[in-house]
Write a protein that holds these residues in place. Structure first.
Motif, short mmCIF file in Angstrom:
data_model
loop_
_atom_site.label_atom_id
_atom_site.label_comp_id
_atom_site.label_asym_id
_atom_site.label_seq_id
_atom_site.Cartn_x
_atom_site.Cartn_y
_atom_site.Cartn_z
N SER A 17 1.12 -1.41 -0.24
CA SER A 17 -0.39 0.09 -0.56
C SER A 17 0.53 1.39 -0.05
O SER A 17 2.10 1.19 0.15
CB SER A 17 -0.84 -0.08 1.16
N GLY A 19 1.99 5.38 0.85
CA GLY A 19 1.74 5.36 2.59
C GLY A 19 2.25 4.73 3.82
O GLY A 19 1.90 5.81 4.83
N VAL A 20 2.64 3.73 3.39
CA VAL A 20 2.93 2.76 4.79
C VAL A 20 3.97 3.48 5.93
O VAL A 20 3.61 3.12 7.26
CB VAL A 20 3.05 1.45 4.57
N ASP A 22 4.17 7.04 6.15
CA ASP A 22 3.81 8.23 6.88
C ASP A 22 2.83 7.13 8.25
O ASP A 22 2.15 8.08 9.15
CB ASP A 22 2.99 8.83 5.92
N ARG A 23 2.29 6.52 8.26
CA ARG A 23 1.00 5.88 8.68
C ARG A 23 1.58 5.46 9.53
O ARG A 23 1.15 4.93 11.21
CB ARG A 23 0.24 4.34 8.09
N GLU A 26 2.83 8.44 11.84
CA GLU A 26 2.06 9.07 13.01
C GLU A 26 1.08 7.91 13.83
O GLU A 26 0.75 8.41 14.87
CB GLU A 26 0.02 8.41 11.47
N ALA A 27 1.75 6.58 13.72
CA ALA A 27 0.76 5.78 14.51
C ALA A 27 2.37 5.85 15.69
O ALA A 27 1.60 6.10 17.19
CB ALA A 27 1.37 4.44 14.49
N GLU A 30 1.23 9.18 18.03
CA GLU A 30 0.62 8.63 18.70
C GLU A 30 0.27 8.38 20.13
O GLU A 30 0.18 8.20 21.13
CB GLU A 30 -0.94 8.51 18.06
N ASP A 169 1.50 -4.27 5.65
CA ASP A 169 0.19 -3.56 6.62
C ASP A 169 0.20 -3.36 7.79
O ASP A 169 -0.22 -3.09 8.60
CB ASP A 169 -0.60 -3.78 5.00
N ALA A 172 1.48 -0.67 11.22
CA ALA A 172 0.83 0.33 11.71
C ALA A 172 0.00 0.46 12.40
O ALA A 172 0.00 0.29 14.12
CB ALA A 172 1.06 1.33 10.87
N PRO A 173 -1.07 -1.06 12.08
CA PRO A 173 -2.31 -0.82 12.78
C PRO A 173 -1.41 -1.82 14.30
O PRO A 173 -2.66 -1.73 15.44
CB PRO A 173 -3.76 -1.62 11.96
#
Length: 217
Positions: A17, A19-20, A22-23, A26-27, A30, A169, A172-173
């Motif tokens: 994917s 933008g991985v 950048d995600r 961000e994670a 946060e 993928d 980040a999550p």
């Protein structure tokens, strides 16, 4: 219990994917975590803005070679060129000095005394890992990645060095659960330069076992 999250930042082993990276940044922001990113030289030249964002976010940078080839397969001249070219790129792109941290691609060659001496001549020491989740495997899931990192870090205890990659993928999550559960277990997250790593080859973290359906990075 100190845990160091490290990310080998290179060209992905398969289409991913957009933008991985950048995600991931961000994670991490946060979660209030700073980490260590080992940058491949060719990747940094192709993605200078992302490389600069990693450095600007306060993460420590290390050298992950220029070509991402098994280091023990390079002759002496190419080995030194590879190390130097990656370092020059990281400095020019981000303004950061990656020394003394180096991670051999795939962990291959990290038990080679001649290679370790060549790294030392350039001001580097190899840093492997204690914990990984094989998140580059095509079958990896958020739950599997987070569970493997949590269990591995707790089992190792203080000073656990965790290997991850920005491009799969699930990474980040998976971070919020990883950070929350390890903090609940008493962990604090640090960069490599906050660890009193023992001298020599520990942690060595490789070479890898057989691939599991994807190109190991």
């Amino acid at each position: 219990m100190r845990v160091a999250l490290t990310f080998d930042t290179e060209f992905p082993g398969r289409p991913t994917s957009t933008g991985v990276e950048d995600r991931l940044l961000e994670a991490l922001a946060e979660c209030g975590v700073t980490a260590t990113f080992f940058l491949q030289g060719r990747w940094a030249r192709a993605n200078p803005e992302q490389a600069r964002r990693i450095a600007a976010a306060g993460h420590r940078l290390g050298n992950h070679s220029n070509f991402h080839a098994p280091m023990n397969g390079l002759d002496d001249g190419m080995l030194r060129y590879d190390i130097r070219r990656a370092e020059e790129t990281i400095r020019e792109t981000t303004g950061a000095d990656p020394r003394p941290w180096f991670r051999c691609p795939f962990g291959t060659g990290a038990d080679d005394a001649g290679l370790i001496d060549a790294l030392a001549e350039r001001g580097y020491r190899h840093v492997g890992w204690h914990v990984e989740a094989y998140e580059w495997d095509q079958g990896a899931t958020v739950e599997g990645v987070s569970g493997a990192i949590i269990a591995g870090a707790v089992a190792h205890g203080d000073g656990a060095v965790v290997l991850l990659h920005p491009w799969p993928d699930p990474v980040a999550p998976a971070l919020p659960r990883i950070v929350t559960e390890l903090r609940n277990a008493g962990a604090t997250f640090v960069r490599l330069d906050a660890l009193d790593l023992p001298p020599g080859l520990d942690p060595i973290g490789g070479p890898r076992p057989a691939l599991r359906g994807a190109t190991a990075r």
